[in-house]
Design a protein around this motif. Structure first.
Motif, short mmCIF file in Angstrom:
data_model
loop_
_atom_site.label_atom_id
_atom_site.label_comp_id
_atom_site.label_asym_id
_atom_site.label_seq_id
_atom_site.Cartn_x
_atom_site.Cartn_y
_atom_site.Cartn_z
N THR A 179 19.07 -8.30 72.95
CA THR A 179 18.39 -8.12 71.56
C THR A 179 18.17 -6.66 71.30
O THR A 179 18.24 -6.07 70.50
N ALA A 180 17.45 -6.14 72.33
CA ALA A 180 17.19 -4.73 72.20
C ALA A 180 18.63 -3.86 72.08
O ALA A 180 18.49 -3.11 71.48
N ASP B 181 13.07 4.53 68.49
CA ASP B 181 12.23 5.16 69.58
C ASP B 181 11.36 4.22 70.50
O ASP B 181 11.34 4.43 71.65
N ALA B 182 10.80 3.13 69.89
CA ALA B 182 10.09 2.05 70.48
C ALA B 182 11.12 1.49 71.64
O ALA B 182 10.38 1.13 72.62
N LEU B 183 12.25 1.12 71.28
CA LEU B 183 13.16 0.51 72.22
C LEU B 183 13.42 1.37 73.27
O LEU B 183 13.60 1.13 74.40
N CYS B 184 13.45 2.73 72.95
CA CYS B 184 13.87 3.68 74.20
C CYS B 184 12.58 3.69 74.99
O CYS B 184 12.96 3.50 76.47
N VAL C 21 14.32 9.81 74.43
CA VAL C 21 14.25 9.36 75.89
C VAL C 21 15.22 7.99 75.73
O VAL C 21 15.46 7.32 75.16
N PRO C 22 16.14 8.59 76.82
CA PRO C 22 17.49 7.74 76.66
C PRO C 22 16.97 6.45 77.25
O PRO C 22 16.39 6.31 78.05
N PRO C 23 17.37 5.31 76.52
CA PRO C 23 17.04 3.75 76.91
C PRO C 23 17.92 3.16 77.91
O PRO C 23 18.82 2.40 78.00
N VAL C 24 17.68 3.89 79.30
CA VAL C 24 18.64 3.41 80.18
C VAL C 24 18.56 1.96 80.80
O VAL C 24 19.51 1.59 81.00
N ALA C 25 17.44 1.17 80.63
CA ALA C 25 17.29 -0.03 80.80
C ALA C 25 18.25 -0.90 80.00
O ALA C 25 18.71 -2.03 80.36
#
Length: 182
Positions: A62-63, A97-100, A140-144
């Protein structure tokens, strides 16, 4: 026994009571389809997406779908408009941004659902942006979200989003047996 018996046939995320029902379902698969409805068709009148990002059980797919379906690689490079979701561009950027931040702070306990192949292509573009150091200042890169490929979408879910409305699989089977028959 039908495990989906008793579920509503249709859910309208523009309706505050139905939004509350979706949240209370505590079902990441339902949340996924509701996120699509809100993001692409209806806009987030009740703060569903903000709430969803804060849920520990939000699925990585979903993210990933929210981040990747509307120019995630360009957001990483500083794009701040033209995302073509039903969110105003500033809300869209706040969501990404919140997802990251969630990706790096909590990660994702669940990775059960898949996404379509266009999201996987965009995930790879995001990886290239990160590898080449093209990330805009303050992002901030969303690595996860991005660290590994997504599985293909498994197909039929409890609900499917059609033009912004969630329709139950039981309803679809009864209404369109030639398409959704067992």
């Amino acid at each position: 026994m039908d495990i989906h018996a008793g579920l509503p046939d249709q859910i309208d995320m523009a309706d505050a009571e139905q939004d509350k029902w979706v949240r209370a379902s505590n079902d990441p698969a339902i949340w996924h389809e509701a996120a699509i409805a809100v993001f692409l068709y209806l806009g987030d009148k009740h703060g569903f997406l903000t709430w969803l990002v804060q849920q520990p059980d939000m699925d990585r797919a979903t993210a990933g779908w929210l981040f990747l379906s509307r120019r995630g690689s360009e957001y990483l490079q500083g794009a701040r408009d033209g995302f073509y979701s039903k969110l105003p561009d500033d809300e869209h950027c706040k969501l990404l941004d919140a997802l990251c931040k969630r990706s790096e702070r909590l990660g994702f306990r669940f990775d059960r659902m898949g996404v379509n192949s266009t999201c996987e292509e965009e995930r790879q573009r995001c990886g290239e942006v990160i590898a080449k150091g093209k990330i805009a200042a303050g992002i901030v890169p969303p690595v996860a979200i991005l660290e590994k490929p997504f599985t293909k979408s498994p197909g039929a879910s409890i609900y499917e989003c059609h033009d912004g409305e969630l329709l139950s699989l039981n309803f679809l089977r009864a209404s369109l047996p030639e398409i959704y028959g067992d």
